[in-house]
Design a protein around this motif. Structure first.
Motif, PDB file in Angstrom:
ATOM      1  N   ILE A 118       0.834  -1.214   0.000  1.00  0.00           N
ATOM      2  CA  ILE A 118       0.000   0.000   0.000  1.00  0.00           C
ATOM      3  C   ILE A 118       0.871   1.267   0.000  1.00  0.00           C
ATOM      4  O   ILE A 118       0.760   2.083  -0.915  1.00  0.00           O
ATOM      5  CB  ILE A 118      -1.003  -0.014   1.187  1.00  0.00           C
ATOM      6  N   PRO A 119       1.769   1.457   0.975  1.00  0.00           N
ATOM      7  CA  PRO A 119       2.614   2.654   0.898  1.00  0.00           C
ATOM      8  C   PRO A 119       3.511   2.675  -0.346  1.00  0.00           C
ATOM      9  O   PRO A 119       3.757   3.745  -0.900  1.00  0.00           O
ATOM     10  CB  PRO A 119       3.453   2.600   2.180  1.00  0.00           C
TER      11      PRO A 119
ATOM     12  N   GLU B 128       2.755   1.630  -3.261  1.00  0.00           N
ATOM     13  CA  GLU B 128       1.960   1.998  -4.441  1.00  0.00           C
ATOM     14  C   GLU B 128       1.283   3.351  -4.310  1.00  0.00           C
ATOM     15  O   GLU B 128       0.787   3.894  -5.297  1.00  0.00           O
ATOM     16  CB  GLU B 128       0.899   0.926  -4.714  1.00  0.00           C
ATOM     17  N   PHE B 129       1.218   3.887  -3.091  1.00  0.00           N
ATOM     18  CA  PHE B 129       0.567   5.181  -2.933  1.00  0.00           C
ATOM     19  C   PHE B 129       1.563   6.257  -2.486  1.00  0.00           C
ATOM     20  O   PHE B 129       1.895   7.134  -3.283  1.00  0.00           O
ATOM     21  CB  PHE B 129      -0.623   5.069  -1.977  1.00  0.00           C
ATOM     22  N   ALA B 130       2.058   6.160  -1.236  1.00  0.00           N
ATOM     23  CA  ALA B 130       2.964   7.207  -0.745  1.00  0.00           C
ATOM     24  C   ALA B 130       4.205   7.327  -1.635  1.00  0.00           C
ATOM     25  O   ALA B 130       4.627   8.417  -1.997  1.00  0.00           O
ATOM     26  CB  ALA B 130       3.376   6.909   0.695  1.00  0.00           C
TER      27      ALA B 130
ATOM     28  N   ARG C 165       6.108  -1.105   7.394  1.00  0.00           N
ATOM     29  CA  ARG C 165       5.186  -0.409   6.500  1.00  0.00           C
ATOM     30  C   ARG C 165       5.585   1.052   6.340  1.00  0.00           C
ATOM     31  O   ARG C 165       5.496   1.626   5.244  1.00  0.00           O
ATOM     32  CB  ARG C 165       3.757  -0.539   7.029  1.00  0.00           C
ATOM     33  N   ALA C 166       6.052   1.658   7.444  1.00  0.00           N
ATOM     34  CA  ALA C 166       6.513   3.046   7.346  1.00  0.00           C
ATOM     35  C   ALA C 166       7.745   3.141   6.443  1.00  0.00           C
ATOM     36  O   ALA C 166       7.879   4.070   5.649  1.00  0.00           O
ATOM     37  CB  ALA C 166       6.810   3.603   8.736  1.00  0.00           C
TER      38      ALA C 166
ATOM     39  N   MET D  20      -0.522   6.384   4.746  1.00  0.00           N
ATOM     40  CA  MET D  20       0.319   5.622   3.822  1.00  0.00           C
ATOM     41  C   MET D  20       0.179   6.165   2.392  1.00  0.00           C
ATOM     42  O   MET D  20       0.539   5.496   1.421  1.00  0.00           O
ATOM     43  CB  MET D  20      -0.024   4.134   3.852  1.00  0.00           C
ATOM     44  N   GLY D  21      -0.425   7.338   2.276  1.00  0.00           N
ATOM     45  CA  GLY D  21      -0.461   7.991   0.979  1.00  0.00           C
ATOM     46  C   GLY D  21      -1.725   7.753   0.168  1.00  0.00           C
ATOM     47  O   GLY D  21      -1.820   8.208  -0.968  1.00  0.00           O
TER      48      GLY D  21
END
Ligand SMILES: Nc1ncnc2c1ncn2[C@@H]1O[C@H](COP(=O)(O)OP(=O)(O)O)[C@@H](O)[C@H]1O
Ligand SMILES: [Mg+2]
Lengths: 241, 315
Positions: free
Chosen positions: A103-104, A106-108, A154-155, B197-198
Motif C-alpha cells: 500500500i505505501p 503503491e501510494f505514498a 510499513r513506514a 500511507m499515501g
C-alpha cells in the motif's frame, strides 16, 4: 550547514477545552536523528499526528523541506516523504503482511517506485526487518509485538525522507531492540531523518543526536542526550516531585 | 490471460441472452430473469461501497427509487427515449452518491449506515408528496410501442438489464482488481492508516459512492416500464434494500464475484418460491439465509470455498 527538513513553529493542539500541545516548536535538520521523550500523556503522539497530518493543528505552522504544509492532507504529506508508525498498531487486517507494505509503496512512494518491482521491494524491506517468513501471513493474526514490527516495516515502505517512529520497540526483547536500532541507524545513514519516540531510554539515548522532552503539552528541555538526562526539570517530570 | 477470459465470458453471455430473446417465446422467462438481474446490479453496486470500501448503505431502495422516479418524470414530461432517461438517471444517482461520499467525512460506521437509511426515508417522503409522478397513489406508465429489434418490450428490457449487469460486474471487477481497489481495501481496514500511507481516501471514497449511486439509479430507471404501474410501495420496497445487502453477504463481499454468486442463488431461490408458493415468502427466505450466513459463514460462499481450498492444500 545542513538544510532544515522539518520546522514546527508555535504548534498548539486542543481537544475540546484540553490543551494537548501548547505552542511547541521543534525542528529537524536533513539526516538528523531526534529523540522525543516525555511521560505518558505529555503529547508526543499528538505531535506526530500533527506532523503527519492525521490531525490538523489549531495554531502554529508546520514546514517540510521549506514548504508550508500546515493544513495539508496526510496522504499528500506521505507522498512528500513523511512516514510514521502507529503506537497502537493499525494493520490492514484483511491483507497479508506483504500486501500491507504494498500500500505505501503503491501510494505514498508511487512516484519513486517502479510499478513492476513493488512486491520485490516489499520483500526486501521484510528481509531487512527479519520478517520475510511471515510475508504471506494474514496481518490480523500477528501478535502485538509482530504488529509493531509490521508498523515499522510499513513506514519504511513509504520510502520516507522523514521517518517518525512512535514507540516501535515497546515489548521487544533486548536483542530485538538492538536489531531495530541497527536498521534505523542504517536507514539514517542513507540520509533519512528520524524522529524516535521511545520509552526504552537505553534505545533513545543511544540513537538520538538531540533530544526534546515534552511534559503536559510543553517543551521542557532540549539538548544532547547527556544534557537532557541531567536536566533537573526532566528528572522532576519523570520522577514526580 | 485472465482478462481475456473475463471479456470472452461477457460477450458470450450477451450473445446467449440475445439468442434467448429470439428463441424463447414465453414472456415469463424474461420477467423472471429481469428481476434476478435487477437484484444482481443492485448487489454489485452495493458491494462496491459496502464490501470493498467498508461503508454500509441501508438506503439502497432510495438510490433505486431515484432512478425509478427520474424515469417516471422524464417520460411524462418529455417522453424521452430510454437511453436518455438512463443517462439522466445515472447522473442524478451519481450526484446523490457523491453527496453520500462527502457524508463519509463526518460519519463513519453505524452513523453512516443510519444516515443512508434516513436519506432514503426523506426521498420516499418527497415522492409521496410529489403529485406529478403519482404521489402516494402511484401512476401508470405506458410501455413504448416500438421495441427496437425485439419482438416485444419485455425482451428489450431483459436485454437491457443483461447489458447493465455485465457493465456493473465489469466496473466492480475493475475497481476491485486495480490500484483503486487496493486503496479501497486499505480504507476499509483502517482509514487513518490508509491516509498516512499515501492513499487519497476522500477521492477514492467519492469514486466508490458515485459508482454505487450511478449503478443503483440506472438499475431503477427501466423499472416503471417493466411494472407499468409505479407507486412508492413498489419503488421503495423493503425487499430491494434487503436483497442488495443480503446478496453480497451470502456470496461474499471481499471479491467482485461474491455478489454475483449471491444474487444468482438468492434470486433463483426467490423466483422459484414466488412461482411455486408465494412472493410473500421472499422476505422470509432472505431473512433466514442472511441470519444463517452472518452467524455461520460471515465471509459468504466465496469465503467458505477459500477456506475449504486452504484446508485441502494443507493436507
Ligand atoms: N483524539 C483525542 N481526543 C481527546 N483527547 C486526546 C486525543 N488524543 C490525545 N488526547 C489527549 O491528549 C493528551 C496527550 O496524548 P498523547 O499525545 O497520546 O500522549 P503521549 O503520546 O505523549 O503519551 C492525553 O491527555 C490524551 O488523553
Ligand atoms: Mg503516545
Amino acid at each position: 550547514m545542513s538544510e532544515r527538513i522539518l520546522e514546527v513553529t508555535g504548534l498548539t493542539k486542543r481537544f475540546g477545552g484540553f490543551v494537548a500541545l501548547d505552542k511547541v516548536s521543534l525542528h529537524l535538520d536533513e539526516g538528523e536523528r531526534l529523540g522525543l521523550i516525555g511521560p505518558n500523556g505529555s503529547g508526543k503522539t499528538t505531535m506526530i499526528n500533527c506532523i503527519s497530518g492525521a490531525l490538523i493543528n489549531d495554531e502554529g505552522r508546520v514546514q517540510f523541506k521549506g514548504a508550508d504544509i500546515t493544513g495539508l492532507k496526510a496522504h499528500k504529506r506521505a507522498q512528500l516523504g513523511i512516514a510514521r508508525s502507529f503506537q497502537v498498531p493499525k494493520p490492514f487486517g484483511s491483507m497479508t503482511v506483504l500486501e500491507n507494505l504494498c500500500i505505501p509503496l503503491e501510494f505514498a512512494a508511487r512516484g519513486r517506485t517502479d510499478p513492476g518491482a513493488v512486491e520485490d521491494q516489499a520483500m526486501e524491506i521484510l528481509k531487512m526487518i527479519g520478517f520475510e517468513d511471515r510475508a504471506r501471513e494474514n496481518s490480523a493474526g500477528l501478535t502485538q509485538v509482530d504488529m509493531r514490527k509490521l508498523e515499522l516495516a510499513r513506514a519504511l515502505a513509504a520510502k520516507p525522507a522523514l521517518l517518525v517512529s512512535d514507540e516501535a520497540m515497546a515489548g521487544l526483547s533486548a536483542s530485538e531492540v538492538d536489531d531495530i536500532l541497527e536498521i534505523l541507524f542504517k536507514l539514517n545513514a542513507t540520509g533519512v531523518a528520524v524522529i524516535m519516540i521511545e520509552h526504552i531510554m537505553r534505545a533513545v539515548m543511544r540513537y538520538s543526536q538531540r533530544i526534546i522532552v515534552l511534559d503536559a503539552g510543553q517543551k521542557i528541555a532540549e539538548g544532547t542526550p547527556d544534557e537532557v538526562i541531567h536536566d533537573p526539570q526532566v528528572e522532576r517530570a519523570y520522577l514526580g516531585e | 490471460m485472465k482478462l481475456d477470459k473475463f471479456w470472452i465470458a461477457c460477450i458470450a453471455i450477451l450473445i446467449l441472452g440475445f439468442v434467448f430473446t429470439k428463441n424463447a417465446d414465453n414472456e415469463f422467462y424474461f420477467f423472471t430473469t429481469y428481476v434476478i438481474l435487477q437484484g444482481l446490479v443492485m448487489a454489485v453496486a452495493w458491494n462496491i461501497l459496502g464490501g470493498f470500501t467498508g461503508y454500509v448503505n441501508f438506503g439502497a431502495a432510495g438510490f433505486f427509487a431515484v432512478g425509478v422516479y427520474t424515469s417516471v418524470a422524464l417520460n411524462k414530461a418529455f417522453g424521452l427515449p430510454l437511453p436518455v432517461i438512463l443517462a439522466v438517471a445515472g447522473i442524478i444517482g451519481g450526484l446523490l452518491g457523491l453527496g453520500a461520499g462527502y457524508l463519509t467525512l463526518r460519519l463513519k460506521g453505524v452513523y453512516f449506515a443510519i444516515a443512508t437509511l434516513a436519506t432514503a426515508l426523506v426521498i420516499e417522503t418527497i415522492v409521496n408528496n410529489w403529485k406529478y409522478v403519482g404521489g402516494a397513489a402511484g401512476t401508470y406508465v405506458l410501455q413504448p410501442k416500438q421495441s427496437f429489434i425485439f419482438d416485444n418490450y419485455i425482451e428489450l428490457l431483459f436485454m437491457l438489464m443483461l447489458v447493465l449487469s455485465v457493465a456493473a460486474v465489469a466496473i466492480s471487477r475493475y475497481l476491485s482488481s486495480s490500484r483503486v481497489g487496493k486503496g479501497l481495501a486499505a480504507i476499509r481496514d483502517d482509514e487513518v492508516a490508509a491516509e498516512c500511507m499515501g492513499v487519497p481516501t476522500l477521492r477514492l471514497k467519492l469514486i466508490s459512492t458515485t459508482a454505487m449511486g450511478v449503478l443503483m439509479s440506472i438499475a431503477g430507471a427501466p423499472f416503471p416500464f417493466f411494472v407499468t404501474f409505479v407507486d412508492p410501495v413498489s419503488a421503495f420496497a423493503l425487499l430491494i434494500a434487503v436483497n442488495a445487502i443480503a446478496m453480497p453477504m451470502i456470496g461474499g463481499t471481499a471479491y467482485w464475484y461474491g455478489p454475483v454468486i449471491g444474487a444468482l442463488i438468492l434470486g433463483v431461490v426467490q423466483e422459484t418460491a414466488t412461482v411455486t408458493i408465494s412472493s410473500e415468502l421472499n422476505l422470509l427466505i432472505v431473512g433466514v439465509l442472511l441470519v444463517l450466513f452472518i452467524t455461520m459463514a460471515p465471509q459468504g460462499i466465496v469465503g467458505v470455498y477459500h477456506d475449504w481450498r486452504k484446508k485441502r492444500d494443507a493436507k
